[in-house]
Design a protein around this motif. Structure first.
Motif, PDB file in Angstrom:
ATOM      1  N   LEU A   9       1.544  -5.804  22.682  1.00 43.44           N
ATOM      2  CA  LEU A   9       1.018  -7.134  22.352  1.00 43.44           C
ATOM      3  C   LEU A   9       0.099  -7.649  23.453  1.00 43.44           C
ATOM      4  N   LYS A  10       0.476  -7.429  24.703  1.00 48.47           N
ATOM      5  CA  LYS A  10      -0.355  -7.850  25.837  1.00 48.47           C
ATOM      6  C   LYS A  10      -1.686  -7.111  25.815  1.00 48.47           C
ATOM      7  N   LEU A  11      -1.633  -5.817  25.575  1.00 50.35           N
ATOM      8  CA  LEU A  11      -2.864  -5.030  25.521  1.00 50.35           C
ATOM      9  C   LEU A  11      -3.763  -5.517  24.381  1.00 50.35           C
ATOM     10  N   CYS A  12      -3.173  -5.875  23.250  1.00 50.29           N
ATOM     11  CA  CYS A  12      -3.961  -6.403  22.122  1.00 50.29           C
ATOM     12  C   CYS A  12      -4.646  -7.719  22.486  1.00 50.29           C
ATOM     13  N   THR A  13      -3.933  -8.611  23.159  1.00 41.67           N
ATOM     14  CA  THR A  13      -4.570  -9.875  23.565  1.00 41.67           C
ATOM     15  C   THR A  13      -5.655  -9.619  24.610  1.00 41.67           C
TER      16      THR A  13
END
Length: 137
Positions: A9-13
């Protein structure tokens, strides 16, 4: 070892923000200098209102996830660096870039100010790109 859900999720943001900032840097900010006073005032108002619906959830998500991963990692060095870089994006946006946009609104159009916004925005382009690269490591 694969990414956890939180890391993914962090990488997506992070990727969402880096794509967005590159679009802002290469397309949106340079276009500001090509408006007249009336067109610029109308377009900038629409831009500021609408970009918030994209930027705010991404930046808020990035900040929350960065903080969570920092805590969850036991304060590992890369997570500390990531959190500091994310925090610097919040500070620079709030303390410099938002006031720059407010100056553009107050002055109704100013080519040198548009140019300054574009030139100084390279800071955010570089930092958000570094954030993505750090999270790929």
């Amino acid at each position: 070892m694969g990414l956890t859900l939180w890391e993914l999720l962090k990488l997506c943001t992070d990727v969402g923000l880096v794509v967005l900032i590159w679009m802002v840097q290469l397309v949106i900010y340079p276009s500001f200098c090509h408006f007249g006073k009336e067109g610029f005032d109308r377009w900038h108002h629409i831009y500021m209102r609408n970009i918030t619906f994209i930027v705010l959830p991404l930046m808020l998500g990035q900040l929350i996830l960065s903080g969570y991963l920092l805590y969850d990692s036991g304060f590992e060095f890369l997570h500390i660096v990531d959190f500091l870089l994310v925090g610097s994006m919040w500070l620079s946006t709030a303390l410099f870039y938002k006031p720059q946009h407010e100056k553009l609104v107050a002055q109704k159009f100013d080519v040198p100010l548009c140019d300054q916004l574009t030139k100084t925005n390279w800071w955010r382009v570089v930092v958000w790109t570094i954030i993505v690269l750090l999270n790929i490591i």
